[in-house]
Design a protein around this motif. Sequence first.
Motif, mmCIF file in Angstrom:
data_model
loop_
_atom_site.group_PDB
_atom_site.id
_atom_site.type_symbol
_atom_site.label_atom_id
_atom_site.label_comp_id
_atom_site.label_asym_id
_atom_site.label_seq_id
_atom_site.Cartn_x
_atom_site.Cartn_y
_atom_site.Cartn_z
ATOM 1 N N LEU A 89 -8.163 -47.729 -27.991
ATOM 2 C CA LEU A 89 -7.570 -46.392 -27.885
ATOM 3 C C LEU A 89 -7.433 -45.723 -29.246
ATOM 4 C CD1 LEU A 89 -4.831 -46.806 -25.151
ATOM 5 C CD2 LEU A 89 -6.964 -45.501 -25.004
ATOM 6 N N LEU A 90 -7.162 -46.516 -30.266
ATOM 7 C CA LEU A 90 -7.028 -45.977 -31.620
ATOM 8 C C LEU A 90 -8.364 -45.900 -32.360
ATOM 9 C CD1 LEU A 90 -3.728 -47.773 -32.700
ATOM 10 C CD2 LEU A 90 -4.020 -45.411 -31.932
ATOM 11 N N ARG A 91 -9.443 -46.254 -31.668
ATOM 12 C CA ARG A 91 -10.805 -46.192 -32.202
ATOM 13 C C ARG A 91 -10.978 -47.078 -33.432
ATOM 14 N NH1 ARG A 91 -12.417 -40.019 -32.541
ATOM 15 N NH2 ARG A 91 -14.179 -41.000 -33.559
ATOM 16 N N ARG A 92 -10.518 -48.306 -33.331
ATOM 17 C CA ARG A 92 -10.685 -49.291 -34.393
ATOM 18 C C ARG A 92 -11.923 -50.128 -34.099
ATOM 19 N NH1 ARG A 92 -7.174 -46.337 -36.386
ATOM 20 N NH2 ARG A 92 -5.064 -47.030 -36.805
ATOM 21 N N GLY A 93 -12.808 -50.242 -35.063
ATOM 22 C CA GLY A 93 -14.063 -50.960 -34.875
ATOM 23 C C GLY A 93 -13.879 -52.428 -34.546
ATOM 24 N N TRP A 94 -12.846 -53.062 -35.081
ATOM 25 C CA TRP A 94 -12.617 -54.491 -34.855
ATOM 26 C C TRP A 94 -12.289 -54.795 -33.406
ATOM 27 C CZ3 TRP A 94 -8.073 -55.518 -32.576
ATOM 28 C CH2 TRP A 94 -7.024 -54.619 -32.767
ATOM 29 N N SER A 95 -11.822 -53.810 -32.658
ATOM 30 C CA SER A 95 -11.295 -54.066 -31.320
ATOM 31 C C SER A 95 -12.377 -54.359 -30.282
ATOM 32 C CB SER A 95 -10.452 -52.877 -30.854
ATOM 33 O OG SER A 95 -11.253 -51.712 -30.779
ATOM 34 N N ARG A 96 -13.615 -53.974 -30.556
ATOM 35 C CA ARG A 96 -14.659 -54.227 -29.567
ATOM 36 C C ARG A 96 -14.936 -55.726 -29.424
ATOM 37 N NH1 ARG A 96 -20.881 -52.260 -29.242
ATOM 38 N NH2 ARG A 96 -21.118 -53.943 -30.738
#
Length: 156
Positions: A89-96
């Motif tokens: 939701l916060l568009r953080r690359g690590w989250s994928r």
Amino acid sequence: MSSEQNPTQNDGTTDATEAGDGTAGARPRRLTYAAALSALEGIALLVGGVWILVLGLTGAPDDRQQAVTGGVTLVVLALLPLLAARGLLLRRGWSRGPAVITQIMALPVAYNLLKADSMAIPGGIALAVVAVASLVLLVNPATTRALGIKGPGRAE
């Protein structure tokens, strides 16, 4: 932000959001849906873990220690998809990465539920559908671009 202030037209594929660094940006709906599905899985794990924990502590399980351990394990495992959903939701690359790992781990669980000869079969179907849909959403090029992930050989 009103339509006069926002020069881009919303064609139904993006949600206007505030990016994590404070700049206005557009989050693809696919990313929002992937985050919602990841959060749904995390909440299901959390509820299941608390349920097992409560039954292990208040009921009469065959092995109280095993019930408590199983409940605590599910509660801790719920953190992975919940943190991934927040990052998406916060568009953080690590989250994928954690989101994809969660979906890959869910597929064998869904398969085992489908093989069961019980009421677990509908749960297996639902879990399989959610996991496959999430994987499709997470590897979508629009999602990858929104997260700022560059493929191999595309580093700048």
